[in-house]
Write an enzyme that holds these catalytic residues in place. Sequence first.
Site, PDB file in Angstrom:
ATOM      1  N   SER A 147      13.624  70.252  14.144  1.00 14.37           N
ATOM      2  CA  SER A 147      12.477  70.428  13.420  1.00 14.37           C
ATOM      3  C   SER A 147      11.165  71.013  13.836  1.00 14.37           C
ATOM      4  O   SER A 147      10.537  71.530  13.328  1.00 14.37           O
ATOM      5  CB  SER A 147      12.456  69.185  12.353  1.00 14.37           C
ATOM      6  OG  SER A 147      13.588  69.015  11.658  1.00 14.37           O
ATOM      7  N   LYS A 197      16.892  57.763   5.302  1.00 10.59           N
ATOM      8  CA  LYS A 197      16.747  58.553   4.195  1.00 10.59           C
ATOM      9  C   LYS A 197      16.461  57.922   2.880  1.00 10.59           C
ATOM     10  O   LYS A 197      15.978  58.015   1.870  1.00 10.59           O
ATOM     11  CB  LYS A 197      17.691  59.719   3.952  1.00 10.59           C
ATOM     12  CG  LYS A 197      17.510  60.855   5.137  1.00 10.59           C
ATOM     13  CD  LYS A 197      18.597  61.948   4.653  1.00 10.59           C
ATOM     14  CE  LYS A 197      18.456  63.215   5.762  1.00 10.59           C
ATOM     15  NZ  LYS A 197      19.166  64.227   5.489  1.00 10.59           N
ATOM     16  N   ASN A 257      13.879  63.211   2.326  1.00  9.56           N
ATOM     17  CA  ASN A 257      13.949  63.836   3.582  1.00  9.56           C
ATOM     18  C   ASN A 257      12.467  64.234   3.890  1.00  9.56           C
ATOM     19  O   ASN A 257      12.174  64.765   5.200  1.00  9.56           O
ATOM     20  CB  ASN A 257      14.967  64.963   4.089  1.00  9.56           C
ATOM     21  CG  ASN A 257      14.695  66.141   3.410  1.00  9.56           C
ATOM     22  OD1 ASN A 257      14.129  66.375   2.520  1.00  9.56           O
ATOM     23  ND2 ASN A 257      14.869  67.291   4.275  1.00  9.56           N
ATOM     24  N   ALA A 276      26.126  63.467   2.313  1.00  5.87           N
ATOM     25  CA  ALA A 276      25.767  64.936   2.102  1.00  5.87           C
ATOM     26  C   ALA A 276      26.470  65.558   0.969  1.00  5.87           C
ATOM     27  O   ALA A 276      26.065  66.429   0.340  1.00  5.87           O
ATOM     28  CB  ALA A 276      26.128  65.675   3.399  1.00  5.87           C
ATOM     29  N   TYR A 319      26.309  73.339  11.819  1.00  5.38           N
ATOM     30  CA  TYR A 319      25.994  74.564  12.383  1.00  5.38           C
ATOM     31  C   TYR A 319      26.179  74.295  13.823  1.00  5.38           C
ATOM     32  O   TYR A 319      25.869  75.406  14.565  1.00  5.38           O
ATOM     33  CB  TYR A 319      24.314  74.844  12.030  1.00  5.38           C
ATOM     34  CG  TYR A 319      23.592  73.628  12.558  1.00  5.38           C
ATOM     35  CD1 TYR A 319      22.985  73.459  13.713  1.00  5.38           C
ATOM     36  CD2 TYR A 319      23.090  72.741  11.427  1.00  5.38           C
ATOM     37  CE1 TYR A 319      22.236  72.484  13.934  1.00  5.38           C
ATOM     38  CE2 TYR A 319      22.316  71.578  11.750  1.00  5.38           C
ATOM     39  CZ  TYR A 319      21.935  71.350  13.038  1.00  5.38           C
ATOM     40  OH  TYR A 319      21.241  70.453  13.174  1.00  5.38           O
TER      41      TYR A 319
HETATM   42  P1  ATR Z   1      26.778  62.107   5.813  1.00  7.08           P
HETATM   43  O1  ATR Z   1      25.621  61.507   5.389  1.00  7.08           O
HETATM   44  O2  ATR Z   1      26.574  63.237   6.686  1.00  7.08           O
HETATM   45  O3  ATR Z   1      27.577  62.769   4.446  1.00  7.08           O
HETATM   46  P2  ATR Z   1      28.845  60.141   5.977  1.00  7.08           P
HETATM   47  O4  ATR Z   1      28.220  59.547   4.773  1.00  7.08           O
HETATM   48  O5  ATR Z   1      29.129  59.281   6.988  1.00  7.08           O
HETATM   49  O6  ATR Z   1      27.972  61.282   6.537  1.00  7.08           O
HETATM   50  O7  ATR Z   1      30.246  60.950   5.329  1.00  7.08           O
HETATM   51  C1  ATR Z   1      31.111  61.510   6.520  1.00  7.08           C
HETATM   52  C2  ATR Z   1      32.037  62.239   5.700  1.00  7.08           C
HETATM   53  O8  ATR Z   1      33.089  62.820   6.439  1.00  7.08           O
HETATM   54  C3  ATR Z   1      33.035  61.268   4.751  1.00  7.08           C
HETATM   55  O9  ATR Z   1      33.388  62.081   3.490  1.00  7.08           O
HETATM   56  C4  ATR Z   1      34.246  61.045   5.362  1.00  7.08           C
HETATM   57  O10 ATR Z   1      35.352  60.680   4.879  1.00  7.08           O
HETATM   58  P3  ATR Z   1      35.408  59.136   4.661  1.00  7.08           P
HETATM   59  O11 ATR Z   1      34.676  58.823   3.183  1.00  7.08           O
HETATM   60  O12 ATR Z   1      37.025  59.048   4.072  1.00  7.08           O
HETATM   61  O13 ATR Z   1      35.033  58.372   5.568  1.00  7.08           O
HETATM   62  C5  ATR Z   1      34.575  62.224   6.179  1.00  7.08           C
HETATM   63  N1  ATR Z   1      35.209  62.354   7.610  1.00  7.08           N
HETATM   64  C6  ATR Z   1      34.509  61.923   8.950  1.00  7.08           C
HETATM   65  N2  ATR Z   1      35.505  61.999   9.769  1.00  7.08           N
HETATM   66  C7  ATR Z   1      36.478  62.466   9.095  1.00  7.08           C
HETATM   67  C8  ATR Z   1      38.039  62.752   9.349  1.00  7.08           C
HETATM   68  N3  ATR Z   1      38.198  62.735  10.917  1.00  7.08           N
HETATM   69  N4  ATR Z   1      38.947  63.315   8.787  1.00  7.08           N
HETATM   70  C9  ATR Z   1      38.476  63.416   7.304  1.00  7.08           C
HETATM   71  N5  ATR Z   1      37.200  63.050   6.777  1.00  7.08           N
HETATM   72  C10 ATR Z   1      36.375  62.474   7.684  1.00  7.08           C
END
Ligand code: ATR
Length: 294
Positions: free
Chosen positions: A27, A75, A96, A141, A235
């Site tokens: 940022s 956030k 944010n 997200a 990214y």
């Molecule tokens: P963010 O705020 O960036 O969205 P998050 O709330 O921790 O981060 O969400 C991470 C997402 O990536 C979730 O959808 C997670 O799946 P789960 O809800 O089942 O945990 C997904 N994710 C992370 N690692 C994964 C993996 N190895 N395989 C499949 N999905 C994964």
Amino acid sequence: MSTDRLNIDGHTRIFGLIGNPVGHTMSPVIHNTLAAYYGHNLIYGAFPVADDPVKAVEGAYALGIGGLNVTVPHKSAVIPALVETDDFAFKIGAVNTLVRMDEKGGYKGYNTDMPGLYRAMCQEDITIAGETVVILGAGGAARAVAMMTASKGAVRVSVLNRTVSKAEAIVKEITALYPDCQMCAGSIYDLHDLPEEKFLCIQATSTGMSPHADQAVIEDGAFYERIHTGFDLVYNPYDTKFMQLVRQAGGKAYNGLNMLLYQGVVAYELWNDMQVGEEAVSLVRRRLKEEMGL
Ligand code: ATR
């Protein structure tokens, strides 16, 4: 080392990012490049805030900080410290960007991630209105992306996640807000119930982020045959495994760098009450790519 003196004086407005960690943030590149381009007397830095983001926001206001970006994990936690929250940010449940409102004695919170994603998509002529969308993930997200696509007139939105109950919760909540959008939840392990038509797929899981660049949340080639456009919020790496799989199956693929760029641009516009032009956006994009060694 440059011997140029930074033009910081008693009028310099100070902005920054709060989060934990903040060491990796790009940022400052966005905002300090825009400030130099427009000749604005402002600087942007990063403030690591481990605990008590509410106190940090109150302290920032007392110190006259012009505005803040907020990143993980604060956030949602900063919302109680705000004098106002933009409607869309309130629906998303995450801000944010904090804009100083002296007349109200505090900051107003916005979410520029989703307008940033929308602008990045518009720039590539990706339409959402009338579109069938598949979202991978059901974290913070993905939830915001589901809200944005429903609010921009997607006709069908499927949310696929490893943990299906989280996808179901998102669908239930967003259907109540946008009943015209047909939504459904599913598993990334059961791809039998996908929309019949080709779709826009937005990859909103953390899978495939550096250092796990060799991973994609779904590897099944048949799934990628159905995607006409794939947008990865990741990214780093610049070319993700998800994007490679989309392209190999004949679709167009984009990474999340423009979303990062435009969320910053929208924040800069809010802080300075102006529109950032495409020449300045291109300059920032070049600087971000340099920063990433590209
Ligand atoms: P963010 O705020 O960036 O969205 P998050 O709330 O921790 O981060 O969400 C991470 C997402 O990536 C979730 O959808 C997670 O799946 P789960 O809800 O089942 O945990 C997904 N994710 C992370 N690692 C994964 C993996 N190895 N395989 C499949 N999905 C994964």
